[in-house]
Scaffold this motif. Structure first.
Motif, short mmCIF file in Angstrom:
data_model
loop_
_atom_site.label_atom_id
_atom_site.label_comp_id
_atom_site.label_asym_id
_atom_site.label_seq_id
_atom_site.Cartn_x
_atom_site.Cartn_y
_atom_site.Cartn_z
N TYR A 131 0.85 -1.19 0.00
CA TYR A 131 0.00 0.00 0.00
C TYR A 131 0.88 1.23 0.00
N ALA A 164 -3.99 0.02 -2.77
CA ALA A 164 -4.38 0.38 -1.40
C ALA A 164 -3.54 1.58 -0.97
N ARG A 191 -11.63 8.91 -0.67
CA ARG A 191 -12.55 7.85 -1.11
C ARG A 191 -13.25 8.26 -2.41
N ASP A 197 -13.04 0.61 -5.13
CA ASP A 197 -12.24 -0.62 -5.23
C ASP A 197 -10.84 -0.53 -4.63
N GLU A 199 -8.44 -0.11 -1.44
CA GLU A 199 -8.53 -0.23 0.02
C GLU A 199 -7.86 0.97 0.67
N ASP A 224 -16.13 2.79 4.18
CA ASP A 224 -15.58 1.48 3.84
C ASP A 224 -14.05 1.45 3.93
N LEU A 226 -10.50 0.12 5.54
CA LEU A 226 -10.09 -1.22 5.99
C LEU A 226 -9.70 -1.22 7.46
N LYS A 324 -1.56 -8.65 5.17
CA LYS A 324 -1.92 -8.38 3.78
C LYS A 324 -0.89 -7.56 3.03
#
Ligand code: MG
Length: 380
Positions: A131, A164, A191, A197, A199, A224, A226, A324
């Protein structure tokens, strides 16, 4: 195999970064700075290295280096455990300094065996998604001075291949002061700019109240996101238990609270976060992070690693659980992250178009030093 020489020095270089009063980095005017450089040599000529601005060169030379002479670098756990206990009374012997020793030892072992460190740890994957970790907010025109500036930069990062993105928002002594509403506004605009889509994560000011942290967490849950990390002082585990219980957003931590894997065990059994956190620099090296990795795995929790360190890359290559991302950064519109530091011939974490970073395939840590530069700029 025995260690016959261990020495830490400093390498001089021209820095484009300045640290503010709280220690956060921002772009600044070019000026001379230095980083620590630890070299540990064995009787067969194998040398392990660690480099970075956060090691205490004095402590390494006075306390650590004399203690490892004569030791077998493959008796790594014994050396690490002994040094860990010495941290108690050597108050300047930080986990970042312990990390430097640990990295150099792993580098030796990998080089001697001719394999990368992540395979010595028990390899799981040879690349990890990254990310983009955006630097702490500032008051620089063309930098990160407004929520709109974050949105524009996030869009740019998505174009470069990031799947991300994490924001760090404004913290003292930068004006504006920490402001939950402004943080949420930046997150909202990011956002909107990157779409559903990508993250997103947030690392805001680390000293908000419970109510401020909950306000941000709930807003980010709607957007939304993470996870959010370290919105309050991590020494107040009760505050993190309270926050984790009261919001639907995943809380990630602890990062900066001391205590390595033992303190993380307390957070786990008390339900103080949803996602675990550790990192080679903040918890004392690869040896230490692997203990936390196995601890979180045993509790069915995922763990996200802090910082863009070479050690974290190797740990990520050896993690069989849901850790991740590799934290790539810190990124800033006015800085070129892709350019290697002068003591390296190339960066160790180039990212492909799919947003993946390949784990260096060694041997050892797989760092590609420019020894001519180091020789010319070492400070004796
Ligand atoms: Mg953080």
């Amino acid at each position: 195999m025995k260690i016959v020489k261990a020495e830490a020095k400093k390498i001089r270089y021209t820095s484009l970064m300045v640290r503010d009063g709280e220690g956060h980095s921002h772009p600044g005017k070019p000026h001379e700075d230095s980083v620590g450089f630890l070299a540990i040599t064995c009787d067969d000529g194998t040398v392990g290295y660690a480099v970075g601005g956060n090691m205490n060169v004095d402590i390494l030379n006075k306390v650590v280096c004399p203690a490892v002479i004569g030791e077998d670098p493959f008796m790594h756990e014994r050396i690490w455990q002994r040094m860990r206990t010495w941290q108690r009374l050597h108050s300047l012997f930080s986990d970042r300094t312990l990390c430097a020793l640990d990295l150099a030892l792993w580098d030796i072992c990998g080089k001697k065996c001719g394999i990368p460190v992540y395979k010595m740890l028990g390899g799981y994957r040879d690349k990890v998604p990254a990310y983009g970790s955006i630097m702490v907010g500032d008051d620089i025109k063309g930098g990160l001075d407004t929520p709109e500036a974050y949105a524009a930069y996030a869009k740019e990062l998505v174009k470069r291949g990031y799947k991300a993105i994490k924001l760090h928002t404004w913290m003292p002594p930068i004006i504006p002061a920490p402001d939950p509403k402004m943080d949420v506004r930046a997150c909202q605009l990011v956002r909107d700019a990157v779409g559903p889509d990508i993250e997103l994560m947030l690392d805001p000011y680390h000293d908000y109240t419970r109510q401020q942290a909950l306000y941000i967490a709930d807003a980010l849950n709607e957007l939304d996101f993470l996870w959010m990390e370290e919105p309050m002082d991590e020494h107040s585990m009760s505050s993190y238990i309270w926050l984790t219980q009261n919001t639907g957003l995943q809380i990630c931590g602890p990062e900066t609270a001391e205590g390595k894997n033992r303190m993380r065990a307390e957070w786990i059994v008390n339900g103080a976060s949803d996602i675990g956190r550790a990192g080679t620099e903040v918890t004392g090296g690869i040896t230490s992070v692997m203990k936390s990795v196995h601890l979180y795995e045993s509790f069915g929790m995922s763990i996200e690693l802090h910082g863009n360190t070479i050690g974290n890359l190797h740990v990520l290559g050896a993690m069989g659980i849901d850790g991740k991302y590799f934290e790539r950064g810190l990124l800033h519109p006015l800085l070129d992250y892709e350019k290697p530091k002068p003591w390296f011939k190339k960066i160790y974490d180039p990212m492909d178009e799919e947003g993946f970073v390949k784990i260096p395939d060694g041997p050892g840590l797989g760092l590609d030093f420019d020894f001519d530069y180091i020789k010319e700029n070492i400070i004796d």
